[in-house]
Scaffold this active site. Sequence first.
Site, short mmCIF file in Angstrom:
data_model
loop_
_atom_site.label_atom_id
_atom_site.label_comp_id
_atom_site.label_asym_id
_atom_site.label_seq_id
_atom_site.Cartn_x
_atom_site.Cartn_y
_atom_site.Cartn_z
N GLU A 144 -4.02 6.04 -3.25
CA GLU A 144 -3.40 6.41 -2.13
C GLU A 144 -4.18 7.72 -1.39
O GLU A 144 -3.56 8.82 -1.35
CB GLU A 144 -1.92 6.60 -2.42
CG GLU A 144 -0.96 5.44 -2.70
CD GLU A 144 0.58 5.82 -2.78
OE1 GLU A 144 0.91 7.02 -3.01
OE2 GLU A 144 1.22 4.93 -2.51
N GLU A 321 1.83 -2.17 -4.76
CA GLU A 321 3.21 -1.31 -5.59
C GLU A 321 4.47 -1.68 -4.58
O GLU A 321 4.65 -1.29 -3.43
CB GLU A 321 3.00 0.16 -5.56
CG GLU A 321 1.85 0.78 -6.14
CD GLU A 321 1.79 2.28 -6.28
OE1 GLU A 321 2.64 3.01 -5.95
OE2 GLU A 321 0.72 2.71 -6.71
#
Length: 648
Positions: A144, A321
């Site tokens: 991320e 995710e």
Amino acid sequence: MKRTLGTCYYPEHWSRDIWEEDAARMAALGLTWVRIGEFAWSRIEPSEGAFDWAWLDDAIEVLGAAGLKVVLGTPTATPPRWICDKHPDMFAVDAEGRPRGFGSRRHYCFSHDGYLNECRRIVTDVAKRYGRNPHIAAWQTDNEYGCHDTILSYSDAARQAFRTWLRARYPGQGNDGDIDALNAAWGNVFWSMEYDAFEQIDLPNLTVTEPNPAHVQAFRRFSSDQVVAFNRAQVEIIRQYSDAPISHNYMGRITEFDHFAVGEDLEIATWDSYPLGFLEDRVGASAEDQRHYARQGHPDFQAFHHDLYRAVGKDRWWVMEQQPGPVNWAPYNPAPLPGMVRLWTWEAFAHGAEAVCYFRWRQAPFAQEQLHAGLLRPDSVAAPGFFEAEEVAEELADAPDIGNSQAPVALIFDYDAAWAWDVQPQGQGLDYFALVFDLYRAFRRAGVSIDILPPTQRQFEDYRIVAAPGMMTVPDDLKSALTEASAHVLIGPRTAARDADFKIPVPLPPDWPALDATVSRLETLRPDMPIPVSGGGQVKNWFEHLEGGAEIVFTTGSDMPIVLRSGRTSYCGGWGDDAFFDRLVKDLCAQADVDVLALPKGVRVRDTATERFWFNHNPHDVDSPAGPLSPAGVIRQTLADKLDQVGG
Ligand code: GAL
């Protein structure tokens, strides 16, 4: 293509005794993928040069032996303490000049060469060791980029790198840049801001009042390029040792770096989808919608990112995710409505995801994410999300493949424009993502499927409508490509409003071929002073006064033009509320022969070439043209049904 499921697992968090059982349960659940390793640096290399590979070898073997495919993450999002001690100036620095601290994650500065070399070293070691391991079926770089506000860093390392970047952008004799060219391009004569040398240029923080927007925009472009370079350094190493595809997991509403540019170097784009986590502070929904969708998430926010990352991944994308239950980091963290974990998974597949992986396998009883659900509770008992994943796995086993297809409508998303709006919003709370998302939502409410395209796209064949709202800098060849396209083109507000150096171009914007329209003046509006649109709806936030001989399509109540059109090109000078954007979208769809639907609130569709998927994001039953939809209900309708029931 057969769609697959997976999960995120941290073997280093659990006793070795339970790994086999975990792996067997994952396989029995019907999972294909398991992502590991992305935060494990302190366990792989507890001190400099002292490696402990045994546990990771073992974990990969256990997972692989159970039939699972491993996505291996490079551990560079979490430099361990000893690396920070070795490079005390590697921390990112915030705009107030404060270094970020150790004790969570993402504390590095993208411009720090010492840290970059540590990353190259660990990635080389990991890739060498596992590059040919038969269980490693994909890679993830870092974790991320941009999470926790970590792209912009005002460190000494960034300052030096910025000067080098500027020299290359304004080249002069030899290795030095042309400082006069920079002064002229930025308009530094204003307020005596002229420089004699590149060494004098600082980062655009801590100025008395706002810095020159050209300076800030250059810094934003530089900061994005640093992310691209950081990621590329890892990719180049992994490629030397492995043929498995490489991915990165992007996020929701992060615009600080150019995801398309990072994506160019990767085979797969993935993103991390937390529909309930996003709802309160990232979506921009009204208080009423936040309440209505509190357990379901916003009906368009995930879809937008699915469409965005499909483009970033050049058609190969996953959800890496997926929220499986309550998270721990939003202002409030409710549990999903029963059925939503299943709906979110099917929605991703309907938008073309190859795989959906749930975060995480088991809830951790320690550290920052103790209150973040997993598929299992901390005591290993299955949590509610587990059963919904199981349901999807069973459905997938018998389901026909989902085809991809091109949507009738394309929306250009330009990260450079997002920075330009940030640099010069001209009114509180005005930002590019919100504008594009408002228009996207209007198309979705009309039941239209959308492709998001990068600003580098020049081919628009087969699109009926292409929209590029708010794209502040438009290269001439894109203007030409859009003018020559057979599609209807919607631009404005603020499209083509700045040149590449952040100056207002003359002739005045949009200066669009074959469109007789000019923005003669612009104003931004307080939230309590919207301008009524004749026939319904309002212009809010942003209003441009338009001149020119083009056909007037929409006007204000006092007859000022809002939308002008020449041929197939329309310019919209106002940021509409939902009612006005609904009218604008319907008008465009009628012009372009795109079918629209009358959807109940909270019901959305997504079309593939052969099917229409229906999703009920409401906590109550609704009737749809495809039949009754229960709360969190999904209907998969074949094209024949679609034509029969909806009438095309
Ligand atoms: C993501 C992150 C994960 C985990 C998760 C919690 O942003 O990649 O590591 O922190 O959020 O929701």
